[in-house]
Design a protein around this motif. Structure first.
Motif, PDB file in Angstrom:
ATOM      1  N   ASP A  64      32.930 -55.021 -37.821  1.00  0.00           N
ATOM      2  CA  ASP A  64      31.941 -53.094 -38.646  1.00  0.00           C
ATOM      3  C   ASP A  64      32.733 -53.046 -39.640  1.00  0.00           C
ATOM      4  O   ASP A  64      33.988 -52.840 -40.119  1.00  0.00           O
ATOM      5  N   LYS A  65      32.440 -53.610 -40.709  1.00  0.00           N
ATOM      6  CA  LYS A  65      32.821 -53.455 -42.264  1.00  0.00           C
ATOM      7  C   LYS A  65      32.471 -51.879 -42.372  1.00  0.00           C
ATOM      8  O   LYS A  65      34.090 -51.354 -43.511  1.00  0.00           O
ATOM      9  N   ARG A  66      32.096 -51.144 -42.777  1.00  0.00           N
ATOM     10  CA  ARG A  66      32.418 -50.323 -42.305  1.00  0.00           C
ATOM     11  C   ARG A  66      33.424 -48.920 -42.068  1.00  0.00           C
ATOM     12  O   ARG A  66      33.476 -48.160 -42.259  1.00  0.00           O
ATOM     13  N   GLU A  67      32.981 -49.189 -40.608  1.00  0.00           N
ATOM     14  CA  GLU A  67      34.845 -48.847 -39.405  1.00  0.00           C
ATOM     15  C   GLU A  67      35.833 -49.948 -40.173  1.00  0.00           C
ATOM     16  O   GLU A  67      36.560 -48.666 -39.951  1.00  0.00           O
ATOM     17  N   GLY A  68      35.727 -50.513 -40.350  1.00  0.00           N
ATOM     18  CA  GLY A  68      36.639 -51.387 -41.245  1.00  0.00           C
ATOM     19  C   GLY A  68      37.392 -51.847 -39.234  1.00  0.00           C
ATOM     20  O   GLY A  68      38.954 -51.983 -39.075  1.00  0.00           O
ATOM     21  N   VAL A  69      36.991 -52.765 -38.627  1.00  0.00           N
ATOM     22  CA  VAL A  69      37.234 -52.657 -37.180  1.00  0.00           C
ATOM     23  C   VAL A  69      36.488 -54.637 -36.837  1.00  0.00           C
ATOM     24  O   VAL A  69      35.273 -54.427 -37.186  1.00  0.00           O
TER      25      VAL A  69
ATOM     26  N   VAL B 202      28.390 -62.134 -38.330  1.00  0.00           N
ATOM     27  CA  VAL B 202      27.908 -61.057 -37.046  1.00  0.00           C
ATOM     28  C   VAL B 202      29.310 -60.912 -37.448  1.00  0.00           C
ATOM     29  O   VAL B 202      29.952 -59.995 -37.645  1.00  0.00           O
ATOM     30  N   ILE B 203      30.282 -62.256 -36.929  1.00  0.00           N
ATOM     31  CA  ILE B 203      31.840 -62.431 -37.138  1.00  0.00           C
ATOM     32  C   ILE B 203      32.250 -62.814 -38.855  1.00  0.00           C
ATOM     33  O   ILE B 203      32.744 -62.142 -39.626  1.00  0.00           O
TER      34      ILE B 203
ATOM     35  N   GLU C  21      43.400 -59.977 -36.565  1.00  0.00           N
ATOM     36  CA  GLU C  21      44.171 -60.097 -38.038  1.00  0.00           C
ATOM     37  C   GLU C  21      43.204 -61.054 -38.924  1.00  0.00           C
ATOM     38  O   GLU C  21      43.818 -61.052 -40.069  1.00  0.00           O
ATOM     39  N   TRP C  22      43.337 -61.992 -38.598  1.00  0.00           N
ATOM     40  CA  TRP C  22      42.490 -63.607 -39.548  1.00  0.00           C
ATOM     41  C   TRP C  22      41.724 -62.321 -40.655  1.00  0.00           C
ATOM     42  O   TRP C  22      41.151 -62.168 -41.238  1.00  0.00           O
ATOM     43  N   LEU C  23      40.667 -61.322 -40.179  1.00  0.00           N
ATOM     44  CA  LEU C  23      39.905 -60.844 -40.757  1.00  0.00           C
ATOM     45  C   LEU C  23      40.247 -59.231 -41.377  1.00  0.00           C
ATOM     46  O   LEU C  23      39.798 -58.820 -42.111  1.00  0.00           O
ATOM     47  N   GLY C  24      41.534 -59.361 -40.856  1.00  0.00           N
ATOM     48  CA  GLY C  24      42.513 -58.128 -41.541  1.00  0.00           C
ATOM     49  C   GLY C  24      41.480 -57.000 -41.087  1.00  0.00           C
ATOM     50  O   GLY C  24      42.009 -55.540 -41.927  1.00  0.00           O
ATOM     51  N   VAL C  25      41.708 -56.708 -40.100  1.00  0.00           N
ATOM     52  CA  VAL C  25      41.023 -55.654 -39.267  1.00  0.00           C
ATOM     53  C   VAL C  25      41.720 -55.332 -37.673  1.00  0.00           C
ATOM     54  O   VAL C  25      42.237 -56.734 -36.623  1.00  0.00           O
ATOM     55  N   PRO C  26      41.471 -53.876 -37.365  1.00  0.00           N
ATOM     56  CA  PRO C  26      42.413 -54.073 -36.011  1.00  0.00           C
ATOM     57  C   PRO C  26      40.725 -54.043 -34.946  1.00  0.00           C
ATOM     58  O   PRO C  26      39.701 -53.974 -35.051  1.00  0.00           O
ATOM     59  N   VAL C  27      41.048 -54.335 -33.434  1.00  0.00           N
ATOM     60  CA  VAL C  27      40.139 -54.362 -32.613  1.00  0.00           C
ATOM     61  C   VAL C  27      40.126 -53.645 -31.650  1.00  0.00           C
ATOM     62  O   VAL C  27      40.758 -52.380 -32.039  1.00  0.00           O
TER      63      VAL C  27
END
Length: 359
Positions: free
Chosen positions: A315-320, A44-45, A349-355
């Motif tokens: 959310d991999k599609r939205e990149g967040v 999920v995360i 940041e660790w995941l490489g996306v914004p919140v």
């Protein structure tokens, strides 16, 4: 008999799980202390093994470090849905030799002895291999009452042989396990321990990972390891790790940790409720209408107290990193909320996306 306050008991548990401010340096250090790192594909995360390591090590953890420790350095090994330090292997060998303990499993293995020999011969000649590359030559098919196994008997045989220490997971292709004979995966020379000594030392390692545990607990089986203790306000009899007692009065720095629902800190639910007054229910398997905190909410530990739950997903599609809600056990002080937001930013940041979302 040691007399502990609840604060002292919680501090011991938090430090034992490497969730205080004194972060460990690498994957092997975490594994040596925790003894078990759960593998779970629910991402999920992020998958449990990676969130467990990130929540301890922090920003410097990279997922490739785990693969290197397991597949190249062989300082960790995969067993029964977990990663464990190779230092535990000699202590586990006696129990492996006793497997299987249940009569139905023993009968299935005996009836499929030719199948067993086929699997081992194939691995010795051609391994490492994926399970679906090995022919199913089972003489007796055993149905899976819980639906965990399909009709193919190869995964069931590989699992049984791994519990005997005869085969082992040599690595992974994505989420798929690659199998080989154990002598090509495990160290060639290991110390030998009598059954009773190995069981005693394993109990000590479990207590080391827990810090403090109920003396008679099916969730944290420590037996007579460590030293006896009482905890203020609890009627339970406890065992405490002697080394952990030296820091019982040291304050816990109030850092924030988001814990994967399958994190080892959460696995002993009765202890969680008794010491931390935190009654955690994983809602993954509840109907959506009955969920209160979310499908896969991550408990939020702040210092030595659980203060809430994080309902979020990548959310991999939205990149967040989509934050649906931050559920507060008690209302947060402004500085506490700032600490949680800072940890969210670090996680993203660790995941490489914004919140995104939740204020």
């Amino acid at each position: 008999m040691h007399e502990l306050t609840r604060d002292q008991a919680r501090r011991i548990a938090v430090r034992a799980q490497l969730l205080d401010a004194d972060r460990p340096g690498d994957v092997v250090e975490v594994a040596e202390q925790l003894a078990v790192i759960k593998i779970d594909p629910t991402a999920v995360i992020a998958p449990c093994e990676h969130t467990m390591l990130w929540s301890r090590i922090g920003w410097s953890y990279e997922t490739g470090q785990l693969q290197k420790a397991v597949e190249i350095d062989r300082l960790l090994f995969e067993y029964d849905g977990t990663y464990r330090p190779t230092s535990l292997l000699p202590l586990m060998r006696p129990a492996m030799r006793r497997y299987p303990q249940y009569e139905k499993q023993r009968q299935w293995l005996e009836a499929n002895d030719a199948f067993r020999r086929d699997v081992l011969a194939r691995l010795r000649a051609e391994g490492p291999m994926l399970a679906d590359e090995i022919p199913d030559t089972a003489q007796v098919v055993r149905d899976s009452a819980d639906g965990w196994y399909g009709p193919n008997q190869v995964p069931r045989m590989l699992e049984a042989l791994s519990r005997q220490g005869v085969v082992a997971v040599s690595g992974r292709q994505g989420r798929r396990r690659v199998w080989d004979v154990a002598e090509r995966v495990f160290p060639s020379v290991l110390p030998e321990y009598p059954d009773d000594e190995a069981d005693r030392l394993l109990a000590e390692r479990r207590l080391q990972a827990a810090g403090i545990a109920k003396q008679r607990s099916p969730w944290t089986r420590v037996g007579e390891a460590g030293e006896p203790a009482r905890v203020e306000g609890s009627k339970w009899m406890w065992r405490v790790d002697p080394e952990a007692l030296a820091h019982r009065d040291d304050e816990i720095d109030g850092r924030v940790a988001f814990l994967n629902p399958y994190d080892g800190m959460l696995s002993d639910r009765p202890r969680l409720k008794e010491l931390f007054e935190f009654d955690y229910v994983l809602e993954q398997f509840k109907p959506k209408a009955q969920r209160v905190h979310g499908y896969f909410a991550h408990p939020i530990l702040m210092g030595d107290r659980f203060v809430g739950q994080l309902d979020a997903q990548l959310d991999k599609r939205e990149g967040v990193l989509q934050v649906n809600a931050i559920h507060e056990q008690l209302p947060f002080e402004p500085e506490e909320y700032d600490m949680i937001r800072a940890e969210l930013d670090d996680l993203a940041e660790w995941l490489g996306v914004p919140v995104a979302g939740a204020g």
